[in-house]
Design a protein around this motif. Structure first.
Motif, mmCIF file in Angstrom:
data_model
loop_
_atom_site.group_PDB
_atom_site.id
_atom_site.type_symbol
_atom_site.label_atom_id
_atom_site.label_comp_id
_atom_site.label_asym_id
_atom_site.label_seq_id
_atom_site.Cartn_x
_atom_site.Cartn_y
_atom_site.Cartn_z
ATOM 1 N N ILE A 5 0.690 -1.160 -0.200
ATOM 2 C CA ILE A 5 0.414 0.285 0.226
ATOM 3 C C ILE A 5 1.128 1.016 0.159
ATOM 4 C CG2 ILE A 5 -1.842 -0.968 1.190
ATOM 5 C CD1 ILE A 5 -0.702 0.042 4.212
ATOM 6 N N THR A 6 0.037 2.285 -0.451
ATOM 7 C CA THR A 6 1.380 3.356 -0.344
ATOM 8 C C THR A 6 1.305 4.203 1.319
ATOM 9 O OG1 THR A 6 -0.348 4.737 -0.403
ATOM 10 C CG2 THR A 6 0.339 4.604 -2.666
ATOM 11 N N SER A 7 2.914 4.527 1.343
ATOM 12 C CA SER A 7 2.651 5.313 2.444
ATOM 13 C C SER A 7 1.886 6.080 3.752
ATOM 14 C CB SER A 7 4.187 6.262 2.190
ATOM 15 O OG SER A 7 4.108 6.770 1.446
ATOM 16 N N TYR A 8 0.627 7.049 2.606
ATOM 17 C CA TYR A 8 0.009 7.889 2.459
ATOM 18 C C TYR A 8 -1.227 6.710 3.427
ATOM 19 C CZ TYR A 8 -3.925 10.984 2.118
ATOM 20 O OH TYR A 8 -5.117 11.247 2.824
ATOM 21 N N ILE A 9 -1.493 5.511 1.923
ATOM 22 C CA ILE A 9 -2.449 4.511 3.200
ATOM 23 C C ILE A 9 -2.231 4.329 4.761
ATOM 24 C CG2 ILE A 9 -3.746 2.701 2.502
ATOM 25 C CD1 ILE A 9 -3.942 3.109 -0.063
ATOM 26 N N LEU A 13 -3.332 4.023 8.151
ATOM 27 C CA LEU A 13 -4.018 3.441 8.637
ATOM 28 C C LEU A 13 -3.322 3.344 10.347
ATOM 29 C CD1 LEU A 13 -3.961 0.399 6.137
ATOM 30 C CD2 LEU A 13 -6.234 1.425 7.383
ATOM 31 N N TYR A 14 -2.183 3.387 10.014
ATOM 32 C CA TYR A 14 -1.230 3.271 11.713
ATOM 33 C C TYR A 14 -1.193 4.554 12.007
ATOM 34 C CZ TYR A 14 -0.803 -1.339 8.725
ATOM 35 O OH TYR A 14 -0.820 -1.975 8.024
ATOM 36 N N GLY A 15 -1.260 5.823 11.914
ATOM 37 C CA GLY A 15 -1.255 7.102 12.007
ATOM 38 C C GLY A 15 -0.143 7.598 12.140
ATOM 39 N N LYS A 16 0.301 8.752 13.006
ATOM 40 C CA LYS A 16 1.322 9.225 12.385
ATOM 41 C C LYS A 16 2.592 8.850 13.838
ATOM 42 C CE LYS A 16 0.885 13.404 10.053
ATOM 43 N NZ LYS A 16 0.954 15.424 10.235
ATOM 44 N N GLU A 17 2.285 8.394 15.246
ATOM 45 C CA GLU A 17 2.869 7.909 16.024
ATOM 46 C C GLU A 17 2.670 6.082 15.417
ATOM 47 O OE1 GLU A 17 4.882 7.685 20.233
ATOM 48 O OE2 GLU A 17 2.950 9.101 19.431
ATOM 49 N N LEU A 18 3.660 5.347 15.508
ATOM 50 C CA LEU A 18 3.754 4.011 15.593
ATOM 51 C C LEU A 18 3.585 3.526 17.031
ATOM 52 C CD1 LEU A 18 5.106 2.262 12.715
ATOM 53 C CD2 LEU A 18 2.645 2.672 13.178
ATOM 54 N N LYS A 19 2.439 3.733 17.788
ATOM 55 C CA LYS A 19 2.883 3.161 19.436
ATOM 56 C C LYS A 19 2.546 1.465 19.211
ATOM 57 C CE LYS A 19 -0.008 7.256 20.845
ATOM 58 N NZ LYS A 19 -1.144 7.585 21.751
ATOM 59 N N ASN A 20 3.614 0.794 19.448
ATOM 60 C CA ASN A 20 4.120 -0.622 19.119
ATOM 61 C C ASN A 20 4.032 -1.438 20.657
ATOM 62 O OD1 ASN A 20 4.031 -0.911 16.492
ATOM 63 N ND2 ASN A 20 6.487 0.359 16.882
ATOM 64 N N SER A 21 3.407 -2.832 21.156
ATOM 65 C CA SER A 21 3.948 -3.425 21.777
ATOM 66 C C SER A 21 5.124 -4.157 20.747
ATOM 67 C CB SER A 21 2.725 -5.031 22.017
ATOM 68 O OG SER A 21 2.399 -4.950 20.622
ATOM 69 N N VAL A 22 5.847 -5.213 21.307
ATOM 70 C CA VAL A 22 6.609 -6.032 20.935
ATOM 71 C C VAL A 22 6.278 -6.969 20.203
ATOM 72 C CG1 VAL A 22 9.232 -7.433 21.445
ATOM 73 C CG2 VAL A 22 8.499 -5.516 23.093
ATOM 74 N N SER A 23 5.108 -7.124 20.817
ATOM 75 C CA SER A 23 4.629 -8.161 20.010
ATOM 76 C C SER A 23 3.941 -7.992 18.566
ATOM 77 C CB SER A 23 3.490 -9.433 20.920
ATOM 78 O OG SER A 23 2.624 -8.379 21.337
ATOM 79 N N ARG A 24 3.534 -6.222 18.416
ATOM 80 C CA ARG A 24 3.585 -6.431 17.176
ATOM 81 C C ARG A 24 4.290 -6.226 15.654
ATOM 82 N NH1 ARG A 24 0.610 -0.598 15.437
ATOM 83 N NH2 ARG A 24 1.328 0.090 13.165
ATOM 84 N N LEU A 25 5.772 -5.785 16.725
ATOM 85 C CA LEU A 25 6.610 -6.054 15.801
ATOM 86 C C LEU A 25 7.276 -7.163 14.985
ATOM 87 C CD1 LEU A 25 8.907 -3.006 17.740
ATOM 88 C CD2 LEU A 25 7.569 -2.903 15.691
ATOM 89 N N ASP A 160 8.153 13.684 10.699
ATOM 90 C CA ASP A 160 7.316 14.261 11.421
ATOM 91 C C ASP A 160 6.160 12.502 11.438
ATOM 92 O OD1 ASP A 160 6.473 13.228 8.663
ATOM 93 O OD2 ASP A 160 4.097 13.828 8.788
ATOM 94 N N LEU A 161 7.260 11.892 11.560
ATOM 95 C CA LEU A 161 6.279 10.485 11.507
ATOM 96 C C LEU A 161 7.427 10.381 13.437
ATOM 97 C CD1 LEU A 161 5.963 8.605 8.931
ATOM 98 C CD2 LEU A 161 4.190 9.703 9.759
#
Length: 386
Positions: A5-9, A13-25, A160-161
């Motif tokens: 998918i494009t970086s814009y999409i 979908l994910y927002g400007k901040e990826l709030k990750n858990s370790v399990s997500r990565l 900005d991300l």
């Protein structure tokens, strides 16, 4: 294959901040498309009213946290509680969790009610096993269920991300001298697990290293005048070991159980740290009942012992931050490729909840897995040279 998918999409979908858990990565490392379905499309498995393995793991964690708090409330600690106290407090904690958990799902069937009895039995053995392990060494538990949040570097291409990683460490133990503090982290698992450097190298198993790094940072802030040393990062499997044998004494039974419950992970072999974890390792020809380490007749550590140096711990920490940033950038770039990993007899599809959705079939043209064949030695060499 699946087009990205494009970086814009991706940003929508994910927002400007990826709030990750370790399990997500780790999910992304297993299969980018599974990550897209779970975190982008927000697909969820239909909830059942039965007690599943994930429920078991959650309750184990909750009960052990309650038990730790109960020790403190009763002015005792992990080294000094009695079996009678453990039995009473575990029963109370399991009862409390059973009533509260998912609208009392544990009382919904005979099968689930039996699960309560099994949990009580397993957890009673667990706390006694954890106590015996501590009594063999010099470490003392300091923190339970410690939450953390760490900001990662922003994307170079898109300043900005931002990315952050958050999680909860089951237990942190320390041993302190005049100059140093040695740090051990533990993660409770309801299934057998060992640290695999190849899986770590590919981002499939990041958790323990992230926990160690965060525990070290926490202790550094508290003990600014001392050197902080990584001692061990370990999995403890919460289980009911099956011990065969007739007419065994209680001591013989405990010894056999302890062998089954040895913690797996990595232990620092510098500065005699192994003997701080298990004093028996000061003797020759010993197989530890605490950590996966053994000595030969000359007192040297045997091949197969799960060991690394202080420098290797530090390199693992450096590498994990690089790997998390790399995964985050791929998420932002819109990578949703259907290309799960394959390593020996396990694949990214083995425990995937989305097998019935994605349509991946290795027998069809255009579908293939990422074969992981690198050796442990080569993986560690790459990590150390990074």
């Amino acid at each position: 294959t699946t087009n990205p998918i494009t970086s814009y999409i991706a940003r929508q979908l994910y927002g400007k901040e990826l709030k990750n858990s370790v399990s997500r990565l780790e999910t992304f490392a297993r299969c980018a498309y599974a990550h897209f379905l779970q975190y982008g499309m927000k697909l969820k498995e239909r909830e059942g009213f039965e007690f599943e393995a994930v429920d078991l793991g959650n309750i184990f964690h909750n009960v052990l946290e309650i038990f730790s708090n109960t020790l403190e409330e009763n002015e005792t600690d992990w080294l000094h509680f009695t079996k009678e106290q453990a039995d009473k407090w575990i029963e109370q904690a399991v009862e409390e969790q059973s009533v509260l958990y998912k609208d009392s799902v544990l009382y919904s069937s005979a099968r689930n009610r039996y699960a309560i009895l099994r949990m009580i039995r397993v957890l009673k053995k667990t706390v006694l096993s954890l106590q015996r392990q501590l009594q063999k060494g010099m470490f003392t538990p300091k923190r339970f269920e410690m939450g953390f949040r760490k900001n990662l570097l922003s994307s170079k291409e898109n300043p900005d991300l931002n990315m952050s990683i958050q999680g909860r460490i089951d237990r942190i133990d320390t041993y302190e001298t005049d100059e140093k503090v040695y740090v051990k982290v533990m993660d409770y698992k309801s299934g057998n697990k060992k640290f695999d450097v190849v899986s770590f190298y590919y981002g499939l198993q990041l958790q323990l290293v992230v926990y160690m790094e965060q525990a070290i940072e926490k202790v550094k802030r508290e003990k600014r005048d001392k050197q902080i040393v990584p001692a061990a990062m370990l999995y403890y499997t919460v289980k009911d070991p099956l011990v065969k044998g007739q007419q065994l004494s209680e001591e013989e039974l405990m010894n056999l159980m302890d062998k089954e419950l040895v913690m797996r992970g990595l232990v620092n072999y510098d500065e005699d740290i192994c003997t701080l974890l298990d004093e028996d390792l000061s003797k020759a020809s010993t197989s530890s009942k605490v950590i996966s380490v053994a000595t030969d007749k000359n007192g040297n550590y045997k091949s197969g012992s799960e060991l690394c140096s202080t420098e290797e711990f530090e390199k693992l920490s450096t590498y994990v931050n690089k790997k998390m940033q790399e995964i985050g950038n791929k998420i932002w770039q819109g990578d949703i490729e259907k290309k799960p990993y394959k390593k020996a007899d396990t694949t990214g599809c083995t425990y995937c909840a989305y097998k019935g959705v994605c349509g991946f079939d290795e027998r069809l043209n255009g579908y293939e897995m990422r074969n992981i064949t690198i050796s442990e030695e080569k993986a560690m060499e790459e990590i150390m040279s990074d």
